[in-house]
Design an enzyme around this catalytic site. Sequence first.
Site, short mmCIF file in Angstrom:
data_model
loop_
_atom_site.label_atom_id
_atom_site.label_comp_id
_atom_site.label_asym_id
_atom_site.label_seq_id
_atom_site.Cartn_x
_atom_site.Cartn_y
_atom_site.Cartn_z
N GLU A 121 -25.08 4.05 -13.56
CA GLU A 121 -25.34 5.39 -13.02
C GLU A 121 -25.00 5.53 -11.53
OE1 GLU A 121 -28.53 6.93 -16.30
OE2 GLU A 121 -29.32 6.57 -14.28
N GLU A 238 -25.73 6.18 -22.98
CA GLU A 238 -27.19 6.25 -23.08
C GLU A 238 -27.54 7.64 -23.58
OE1 GLU A 238 -29.60 5.57 -19.61
OE2 GLU A 238 -28.46 3.81 -19.01
#
Length: 323
Positions: A121, A238
């Site tokens: 991320e 995810e």
Amino acid sequence: GDVPANAKDGVFFQYLNSATGSPSCNDGPNGLERLDRTIFLAEQKGIRLILPLANYWDDFGGVNQYLQWFGLQGRDQFYRNADVKKAYQNYVEHLLLRVNTRSDRQYRDEPAILAWELVNEPRCVNAAGNPLPDGIDTLLGWVAEMSSFIRRLDTNHLIGVGDEGYFKHNFAFGNTLYNGSFGVDCERLMGIPTVDFGTCHLYPDFSPAESPDAFGARWVREHIEAGQRANKPMIIEEYGMKNDSGAAARETAYEAWLGQVVASQGAGALVWMIASAGAGGQPYPDYDHYTVYSVDETPAIRKFAQSPSPPDPATGTAATATT
């Protein structure tokens, strides 16, 4: 002496070496021998691993740990500072060339590793979390540099960025998912030749005003289409919905999202997160209210895992879908 104070249960892969004043790797039983075992067991179980090389967030050390080691402020310095970049490369090279104590292979030759992920991320924003005028270009340059560095050492494995999939559309004023304000442009990241596939993450709180089902299906479709424009696979790397949403609401959301992955011919989807129910021991704690302990909790995921993949254009035969 050099065990980091934030080592979880005494386990750590890197530490600040007091003798040299720079980061070093912990190759021992409370260090990378743990990763040796994980890779070895994954191969035995037929599991392929995407291994993140750093975390933007503070869990497990993360980007801020590098900054503290070098006395820096602002996470964007992770992508700018020459000493930090060199420390990251040193760690990556150490991993790629490490000989697994269980398999006797270098990591770059391990078949159980599917891909290296540059950062979990990543964002490129200022210290207050606000946009930087050169955020997107800074992250792009760093990704190009580090993915090329990995490719020179390892031609066996795929390379992904690990980004959440934020877009940069010129008309998207005020919408952080589409206006590039996090310093991420997933389409341009996929345009880097040494990035092999796209990643995006999907959580309803990205867009709380929308229905999770509709938002998630659109987000999936938009990302797989972006991957198709770049001629690269897109993994929904995810996705998750909190348990306190209720099982029924979560199930309809997962059906909508995973149905869109199949319809759009995405490369796969990975739920956050599956954990052991603790047969004979303690269950892994549900730290963030996303944890799934049994396949029976989420029929949509089981159905998705068992669905046939679209035919391979090269052979005309369907592969087995993977999650």
